[in-house]
Motif scaffolding. Structure first.
Motif, PDB file in Angstrom:
ATOM      1  N   THR A  77    -112.959  88.638  30.835  1.00 19.68           N
ATOM      2  CA  THR A  77    -113.386  88.670  32.226  1.00 19.68           C
ATOM      3  C   THR A  77    -114.429  87.579  32.465  1.00 19.68           C
ATOM      4  O   THR A  77    -115.294  87.355  31.622  1.00 19.68           O
ATOM      5  CB  THR A  77    -114.016  90.043  32.552  1.00 19.68           C
ATOM      6  OG1 THR A  77    -113.078  91.066  32.223  1.00 19.68           O
ATOM      7  CG2 THR A  77    -114.382  90.155  34.013  1.00 19.68           C
TER       8      THR A  77
ATOM      9  N   VAL B  71    -119.987  92.605  38.269  1.00 22.10           N
ATOM     10  CA  VAL B  71    -119.621  91.866  37.063  1.00 22.10           C
ATOM     11  C   VAL B  71    -120.530  92.234  35.889  1.00 22.10           C
ATOM     12  O   VAL B  71    -120.063  92.405  34.774  1.00 22.10           O
ATOM     13  CB  VAL B  71    -119.658  90.340  37.310  1.00 22.10           C
ATOM     14  CG1 VAL B  71    -119.486  89.574  36.013  1.00 22.10           C
ATOM     15  CG2 VAL B  71    -118.560  89.948  38.274  1.00 22.10           C
TER      16      VAL B  71
ATOM     17  N   THR C 268    -109.993  93.008  27.445  1.00 20.93           N
ATOM     18  CA  THR C 268    -109.615  92.021  28.457  1.00 20.93           C
ATOM     19  C   THR C 268    -110.747  91.029  28.709  1.00 20.93           C
ATOM     20  O   THR C 268    -111.893  91.423  28.910  1.00 20.93           O
ATOM     21  CB  THR C 268    -109.256  92.732  29.773  1.00 20.93           C
ATOM     22  OG1 THR C 268    -108.223  93.683  29.502  1.00 20.93           O
ATOM     23  CG2 THR C 268    -108.788  91.748  30.826  1.00 20.93           C
TER      24      THR C 268
END
Length: 181
Positions: free
Chosen positions: A25, A74, A23
């Motif tokens: 990000t 993150v 995915t």
């Protein structure tokens, strides 16, 4: 050509068995990005002159700087750390995964704005320094930098890039680099 910005700093984990990505990000708001390739160089002298030379890509040092608003959660996946309910747990046995990194660099070429999508295929990051300082007479913003090393995929490709007339097209190109259809 004049580079006039940096936008859309994104990453996705790389599965090295088939060179596919997970995915995509966002890394947060981009402050700066630096890619410094290194090469193995060789020269052959014959009859008192340079007869052959070669310069082969070895790796590249990648430094990314992002705003500090979400760095703990993150950056954790870039370093193999665990995040649970906002808490980042750093374990000595954590292993940073390989990731792909994408970014968009707005440029002015012949007085026309273009958007260069740049993609690094395989990067592994290392733990960043943690630096803070007290506020003095002046307020100073601090941001977070992280450094890694880019290397080539098994195909030999280590980087891709292409210019587009719209930012949307540059973002679509990055999606294709990550395998998003």
């Amino acid at each position: 050509m004049a580079k006039v910005g940096l936008k859309h700093l994104v990453f996705a984990e790389l599965d090295t068995s088939d060179n596919s990505y997970g995915t995509v990000t966002s890394l947060g708001k981009a402050v700066s990005s630096s890619v410094s390739p290194s090469s193995a160089d060789a020269k052959l002298f014959a009859d008192d002159v340079l007869a052959e030379s070669d310069s082969t890509f070895v790796s590249a040092t990648v430094t990314l700087e992002v705003d500090d608003s979400r760095d703990a959660t993150v950056l954790a996946p870039l370093l193999g750390h665990t995040v649970s309910t906002g808490e980042v747990v750093r374990n000595a046995s954590d292993v940073a995964p390989y990731v792909g990194i994408g970014r968009v660099v707005p440029k002015i070429v012949n007085n026309v704005k273009v958007f260069k999508a740049e993609f690094l295929c395989k990067v592994k990051f290392k733990e960043p320094n943690q630096e803070e300082s007290t506020r003095g007479d002046n307020v100073e913003f601090k941001t977070t930098s992280i450094e890694g090393e880019a290397s080539a995929l098994s195909t030999g490709v280590w980087s891709k890039g292409k210019e587009f007339t719209t930012e949307a097209d540059a973002l679509d190109y990055l999606d294709t680099c990550f395998g998003v259809v």
